[in-house]
Design a protein around this motif. Structure first.
Motif, mmCIF file in Angstrom:
data_model
loop_
_atom_site.group_PDB
_atom_site.id
_atom_site.type_symbol
_atom_site.label_atom_id
_atom_site.label_comp_id
_atom_site.label_asym_id
_atom_site.label_seq_id
_atom_site.Cartn_x
_atom_site.Cartn_y
_atom_site.Cartn_z
ATOM 1 N N ASP A 180 -46.412 63.852 -6.906
ATOM 2 C CA ASP A 180 -45.599 62.914 -7.660
ATOM 3 C C ASP A 180 -45.948 61.474 -7.294
ATOM 4 O OD1 ASP A 180 -44.327 62.415 -5.186
ATOM 5 O OD2 ASP A 180 -42.793 63.905 -5.609
ATOM 6 N N THR A 181 -45.359 60.556 -7.991
ATOM 7 C CA THR A 181 -45.673 59.140 -7.811
ATOM 8 C C THR A 181 -45.345 58.668 -6.398
ATOM 9 O OG1 THR A 181 -45.194 58.767 -10.134
ATOM 10 C CG2 THR A 181 -45.261 56.834 -8.730
ATOM 11 N N GLU A 182 -44.202 59.047 -5.887
ATOM 12 C CA GLU A 182 -43.801 58.613 -4.548
ATOM 13 C C GLU A 182 -44.791 59.105 -3.497
ATOM 14 O OE1 GLU A 182 -39.816 58.577 -1.756
ATOM 15 O OE2 GLU A 182 -39.954 60.032 -3.374
ATOM 16 N N ARG A 183 -45.190 60.342 -3.606
ATOM 17 C CA ARG A 183 -46.154 60.891 -2.660
ATOM 18 C C ARG A 183 -47.501 60.185 -2.815
ATOM 19 N NH1 ARG A 183 -46.184 67.011 -2.151
ATOM 20 N NH2 ARG A 183 -44.469 66.485 -0.817
ATOM 21 N N GLN A 184 -47.901 59.916 -4.056
ATOM 22 C CA GLN A 184 -49.160 59.212 -4.315
ATOM 23 C C GLN A 184 -49.136 57.830 -3.666
ATOM 24 O OE1 GLN A 184 -51.990 60.206 -5.628
ATOM 25 N NE2 GLN A 184 -52.956 58.211 -5.485
ATOM 26 N N GLN A 185 -48.023 57.123 -3.807
ATOM 27 C CA GLN A 185 -47.912 55.797 -3.209
ATOM 28 C C GLN A 185 -47.979 55.877 -1.690
ATOM 29 O OE1 GLN A 185 -44.226 54.512 -4.948
ATOM 30 N NE2 GLN A 185 -45.220 53.682 -6.777
ATOM 31 N N ALA A 186 -47.316 56.860 -1.111
ATOM 32 C CA ALA A 186 -47.351 57.028 0.338
ATOM 33 C C ALA A 186 -48.760 57.360 0.801
ATOM 34 C CB ALA A 186 -46.376 58.123 0.767
ATOM 35 N N LYS A 187 -49.442 58.222 0.051
ATOM 36 C CA LYS A 187 -50.811 58.595 0.396
ATOM 37 C C LYS A 187 -51.732 57.382 0.337
ATOM 38 C CE LYS A 187 -53.684 60.881 -2.349
ATOM 39 N NZ LYS A 187 -54.283 61.949 -3.154
#
Length: 101
Positions: A83-90
């Motif tokens: 998801d977007t949140e995980r992508q941003q964290a990554k």
């Protein structure tokens, strides 16, 4: 944190470890590099590489970076994004790691 929440986190982590292990093996095989060759390039034992690829061992950040350098790949290749949140964290983690890679 409730026991149910902890169980969900553990299941998610297990799935991510499995994904990481599979992607590592795929990347190594795509480059036609044996586990022994990868272990030599990364400064690891062949047993370590095997255990990481089979999910029996979870590598440290240092080990992940050594493997990625040996394969000449970006660490993000080995991680799943849902998801977007995980992508941003990554992306944030990758930016931080890139400072040292």
């Amino acid at each position: 944190m409730a026991d149910k929440d902890i169980e969900e986190v553990e299941v998610d982590i297990s799935a991510q470890v499995k994904f990481f292990a599979e992607r590592l093996r795929e990347e190594r095989e795509k480059q036609r590099i044996s586990q022994m060759d990868l272990s030599f390039k990364a400064g690891l034992s062949q047993n370590q590489v095997n255990c990481i690829e089979t999910g029996k061992r979870i590598p440290t950040l240092h080990t992940i970076l050594r493997i990625c350098k040996a394969l000449d790949i970006n660490p993000s290749v080995l991680f799943e994004t849902r998801d977007t949140e995980r992508q941003q964290a990554k992306e944030k983690i990758i930016r931080l790691l890139s400072q040292y890679w």
